[in-house]
Design an enzyme around this catalytic site. Structure first.
Site, mmCIF file in Angstrom:
data_model
loop_
_atom_site.group_PDB
_atom_site.id
_atom_site.type_symbol
_atom_site.label_atom_id
_atom_site.label_comp_id
_atom_site.label_asym_id
_atom_site.label_seq_id
_atom_site.Cartn_x
_atom_site.Cartn_y
_atom_site.Cartn_z
ATOM 1 N N SER A 15 0.769 -1.082 -0.248
ATOM 2 C CA SER A 15 -0.235 -0.160 -0.050
ATOM 3 C C SER A 15 0.846 1.312 0.177
ATOM 4 O O SER A 15 2.152 1.022 0.456
ATOM 5 C CB SER A 15 -1.215 0.252 1.570
ATOM 6 O OG SER A 15 -1.322 1.286 1.111
ATOM 7 N N TYR A 53 -3.345 -0.883 9.234
ATOM 8 C CA TYR A 53 -3.434 -0.901 7.927
ATOM 9 C C TYR A 53 -2.138 -1.177 7.252
ATOM 10 O O TYR A 53 -1.188 -1.072 6.723
ATOM 11 C CB TYR A 53 -4.286 -0.212 7.269
ATOM 12 C CG TYR A 53 -4.275 -0.778 6.285
ATOM 13 C CD1 TYR A 53 -4.730 -2.005 5.724
ATOM 14 C CD2 TYR A 53 -3.457 0.578 4.515
ATOM 15 C CE1 TYR A 53 -5.072 -2.281 3.919
ATOM 16 C CE2 TYR A 53 -4.508 -0.008 3.494
ATOM 17 C CZ TYR A 53 -4.470 -0.992 3.572
ATOM 18 O OH TYR A 53 -4.057 -1.226 1.739
#
Length: 207
Positions: free
Chosen positions: A187, A202
């Site tokens: 990400s 995350y």
């Protein structure tokens, strides 16, 4: 050389090194994106297994690999989405590729069960590429101490444990034939900022 000249020379040298680093990274990006020869993906094997294959990047990669003539093993938790994605790939690429589906909800089963189901699904298949694309993110930004325990558990199970167990299931056959490729989808949240305080868990799980 006096002290002021020394520090000036050191500063200029460090600045030059930093500029060279950025220039090298930029030229490397140009090479990778525009100049590097295309890889022959089928040399790794005739099948690609993709988790998180019914949405986003995972789905896009499934279509891209199918366009290169690779057979696709779709892994996801929603049977209806898997069936829809499978049909879309077959409709677009006709009889050029085979598509199989396996339903795995990484949030609800143990790591060993994930591994077992993947092993059963790939038995007899020449798997050359694994894409770990499955991921769970925050529904909205929040600080680490505000993340509820169920969401924390889901993120760790899917983003960390799921990736680990699927890789564990696939990698032995790659080692045996001495070829294969594993792609872990990360990400931008892990590189945009040194710290990403509102999606800490995350970002850490997708580093």
């Amino acid at each position: 050389m006096n002290l002021q000249d020394f520090f000036l020379a050191v500063t200029i040298t460090l600045g030059f090194i930093k500029i060279c680093k950025y220039l090298f990274n930029f030229l490397n990006w140009i090479w990778i994106v525009f100049l590097r020869p295309t890889k022959q993906l089928k040399k790794y094997g005739s099948w690609a297994i993709i988790t998180g294959s019914t949405d986003g990047i995972g789905k896009a990669m499934a279509f891209e690999f199918a366009s290169k003539g690779l057979n696709i093993l779709l892994v996801g938790r929603n049977p209806l989405k898997l069936e829809t994605t499978s049909k879309e790939i077959i409709d677009k690429h006709g009889g050029n590729v085979k598509v199989k589906c396996v339903v795995i909800d990484m949030q609800d089963i143990s790591g060993k069960e994930i591994m077992k189901r993947v092993e059963e699904a790939i038995d007899g298949l020449d798997v050359g590429i694994l894409v770990n694309g499955a991921g769970v993110a925050y529904p909205y930004a929040r600080y680490f101490h505000e993340v509820d325990l169920d969401l924390m558990d889901s993120i760790i199970k899917v983003n960390v444990e799921g990736t680990t167990w699927v890789t564990k299931a696939v990698i032995p056959s790659m080692i045996k034939k001495k070829k294969g490729a594993i792609i872990n989808i990360g990400s931008g949240s892990t590189v945009v900022l040194p710290s990403y305080p509102l999606v800490t868990l995350y970002a850490a799980s997708k580093a």
